[in-house]
Motif scaffolding. Sequence first.
Motif, PDB file in Angstrom:
ATOM      1  N   ALA A 357       0.842  -1.202   0.000  1.00  0.00           N
ATOM      2  CA  ALA A 357       0.000   0.000   0.000  1.00  0.00           C
ATOM      3  C   ALA A 357       0.880   1.255   0.000  1.00  0.00           C
ATOM      4  O   ALA A 357       0.613   2.215  -0.734  1.00  0.00           O
ATOM      5  CB  ALA A 357      -0.918  -0.013   1.219  1.00  0.00           C
ATOM      6  N   ASP A 363      -0.273   8.051   1.060  1.00  0.00           N
ATOM      7  CA  ASP A 363      -1.609   8.257   1.650  1.00  0.00           C
ATOM      8  C   ASP A 363      -2.373   6.944   1.765  1.00  0.00           C
ATOM      9  O   ASP A 363      -3.088   6.717   2.747  1.00  0.00           O
ATOM     10  CB  ASP A 363      -2.450   9.208   0.771  1.00  0.00           C
ATOM     11  N   ILE A 364      -2.221   6.103   0.773  1.00  0.00           N
ATOM     12  CA  ILE A 364      -2.912   4.804   0.796  1.00  0.00           C
ATOM     13  C   ILE A 364      -2.353   3.945   1.924  1.00  0.00           C
ATOM     14  O   ILE A 364      -3.099   3.286   2.642  1.00  0.00           O
ATOM     15  CB  ILE A 364      -2.806   4.111  -0.589  1.00  0.00           C
ATOM     16  N   ASN A 366      -0.908   5.146   4.705  1.00  0.00           N
ATOM     17  CA  ASN A 366      -1.306   5.767   5.982  1.00  0.00           C
ATOM     18  C   ASN A 366      -2.761   5.508   6.351  1.00  0.00           C
ATOM     19  O   ASN A 366      -3.103   5.443   7.522  1.00  0.00           O
ATOM     20  CB  ASN A 366      -1.066   7.280   5.917  1.00  0.00           C
ATOM     21  N   ASN A 367      -3.618   5.390   5.334  1.00  0.00           N
ATOM     22  CA  ASN A 367      -5.052   5.212   5.613  1.00  0.00           C
ATOM     23  C   ASN A 367      -5.538   3.788   5.394  1.00  0.00           C
ATOM     24  O   ASN A 367      -6.732   3.543   5.244  1.00  0.00           O
ATOM     25  CB  ASN A 367      -5.860   6.175   4.730  1.00  0.00           C
ATOM     26  N   PHE A 368      -4.591   2.858   5.400  1.00  0.00           N
ATOM     27  CA  PHE A 368      -4.909   1.442   5.123  1.00  0.00           C
ATOM     28  C   PHE A 368      -5.903   0.887   6.149  1.00  0.00           C
ATOM     29  O   PHE A 368      -5.713   1.004   7.350  1.00  0.00           O
ATOM     30  CB  PHE A 368      -3.606   0.647   5.189  1.00  0.00           C
ATOM     31  N   ILE A 369      -6.973   0.268   5.687  1.00  0.00           N
ATOM     32  CA  ILE A 369      -7.880  -0.459   6.588  1.00  0.00           C
ATOM     33  C   ILE A 369      -7.719  -1.955   6.365  1.00  0.00           C
ATOM     34  O   ILE A 369      -7.421  -2.715   7.269  1.00  0.00           O
ATOM     35  CB  ILE A 369      -9.355  -0.056   6.367  1.00  0.00           C
ATOM     36  N   LYS A 382      -3.015  -6.244   7.217  1.00  0.00           N
ATOM     37  CA  LYS A 382      -1.736  -5.572   6.953  1.00  0.00           C
ATOM     38  C   LYS A 382      -0.575  -6.520   6.704  1.00  0.00           C
ATOM     39  O   LYS A 382       0.285  -6.269   5.881  1.00  0.00           O
ATOM     40  CB  LYS A 382      -1.346  -4.722   8.165  1.00  0.00           C
ATOM     41  N   ILE A 394      -7.003  -2.042  -2.270  1.00  0.00           N
ATOM     42  CA  ILE A 394      -6.704  -1.572  -0.913  1.00  0.00           C
ATOM     43  C   ILE A 394      -7.827  -0.655  -0.460  1.00  0.00           C
ATOM     44  O   ILE A 394      -8.155   0.333  -1.134  1.00  0.00           O
ATOM     45  CB  ILE A 394      -5.336  -0.864  -0.856  1.00  0.00           C
ATOM     46  N   THR A 396      -9.226   2.044   2.056  1.00  0.00           N
ATOM     47  CA  THR A 396      -8.640   3.061   2.943  1.00  0.00           C
ATOM     48  C   THR A 396      -9.741   3.815   3.679  1.00  0.00           C
ATOM     49  O   THR A 396     -10.917   3.755   3.310  1.00  0.00           O
ATOM     50  CB  THR A 396      -7.792   4.077   2.149  1.00  0.00           C
ATOM     51  N   SER A 397      -9.329   4.523   4.736  1.00  0.00           N
ATOM     52  CA  SER A 397     -10.308   5.250   5.546  1.00  0.00           C
ATOM     53  C   SER A 397     -10.677   6.578   4.907  1.00  0.00           C
ATOM     54  O   SER A 397     -11.590   7.276   5.357  1.00  0.00           O
ATOM     55  CB  SER A 397      -9.742   5.479   6.957  1.00  0.00           C
ATOM     56  N   LYS A 398      -9.943   6.979   3.863  1.00  0.00           N
ATOM     57  CA  LYS A 398     -10.277   8.259   3.211  1.00  0.00           C
ATOM     58  C   LYS A 398     -10.488   8.042   1.732  1.00  0.00           C
ATOM     59  O   LYS A 398      -9.811   7.208   1.138  1.00  0.00           O
ATOM     60  CB  LYS A 398      -9.136   9.257   3.398  1.00  0.00           C
TER      61      LYS A 398
END
Length: 398
Positions: A357, A363-364, A366-369, A382, A394, A396-398
């Motif tokens: 990611a 950014d991907i 950092n915002n990995f879900i 992860k 992937i 992400t949260s954003k």
Amino acid sequence: MLIGVVGKPNCGKSTFFKAATLAEVEIANYPFTTIEKNEGVAFVKIDCVDKEFDLKCNPKFGYCTNNERFIPTQIIDVAGLVPEAHLGKGRGNQFLDDLRQADALIHIIDVSGSTNEKGEPVESLSYDPANDIRFLEVELDMWYLRLIKKGWEDFVKKVVQEKSEVNKALSHHLSGLGISEKLVEETIKKLELELDISKWDEETLKKIAVELRKETKPMIIACNKVDVQGGYENFEKLKKQFPEDILVPCSAESELALKEAAKHELIKYVPGSGSFEIINNEKLSEKQKNALEFIKTNILQKYKTTGIEEVLDKSVFELLKYIAVYPVANHKLADKDGNILPDCFLVPENITALEFAFKVHTDIGNNFIKAIDLKTKQAVGKEHILKNRDVIEIVTSK
Ligand SMILES: Nc1nc2c(ncn2[C@@H]2O[C@H](COP(=O)(O)OP(=O)(O)OP(=O)(O)O)[C@@H](O)[C@H]2O)c(=O)[nH]1
Ligand SMILES: [Mg+2]
């Protein structure tokens, strides 16, 4: 990913480079045609996953033909290296500094034995190309030794004075070569060196150079000019002296001819394949027809391929053990413009979903879900280890 092309003068480095990239570079039958480095983009090949998903992909970088995906990778061609280059012979070894960032090396040899160690033409079969394999390794080791010894006394003084941690300091000293602390630690252990570096003599530094060179510049041998008389015999001989899996028979000149003919739409040819199809017979001159016939019978039927694609693929997937992974934005495998499987990344084996990611975008990462393996449709976390030809969405949260 950067692949370096090395070898003595006149062995066909620039021809290999041109066949791989189709960049305009100078090629000539005398030593030291190349002085300044050539950098370009070559392609490694995998079976594309688009077939499994019953889709047709639209690569953003590289291309896909007959469900074979060609992934771009950087390649660099440099001047020729001769025996005792480290003592200033030929063009010396300074120019090798351009290869510091190379992940792997392709050593091109003239397997026909029709050029001597300086790259000067001699009668074919009169020179043993096994010499080239041996001397080139020595010259690469001497290059590493030069880089290690650069500012060595001051370095040692500083480490002793500041009581620095040796692994860390040495990896920093050699940061140009991309040598990690872990590798320094492993090397010190393997060579059973004492930790007081002020006691390391020239011999010790040499041993370190050899070890680090082997670890950080894995090398494959492209046995070029197999089309020339004597090439076959010499190749068979080399197979008895060196590990067979690092030797690939090649004809860079043949690959270049096929690529050029395909570019001018005279033939259909997919790099790495064992055949081509003439599509414009009327436009071919007698000379071209003869050349194509020669390549067909003397290279493709004898060795299966011209070897160029195989060398590139082996460097990335076997020497470096990299894998290819497709990141996608959604289960339709498309980006926002509707391009199918637009990206395909070359990444080290054992990479985790989270590390991947971060490679796609910070950014991907950092915002990995979570990630979704789109072949199995399973959600993975992860720490999930990715495999070759995985298709990964992937979330992400954003
Ligand atoms: N027959 C044959 N000739 C080749 C092949 N590859 C290269 N050559 C010829 O070998 C000569 C040298 O090729 P270059 O590609 O310039 O070699 P190089 O290693 O880059 O040489 P320097 O830049 O001088 O170090 C040229 O005449 C090429 O046409 C091959 O596969 N077969
Ligand atoms: Mg050249």
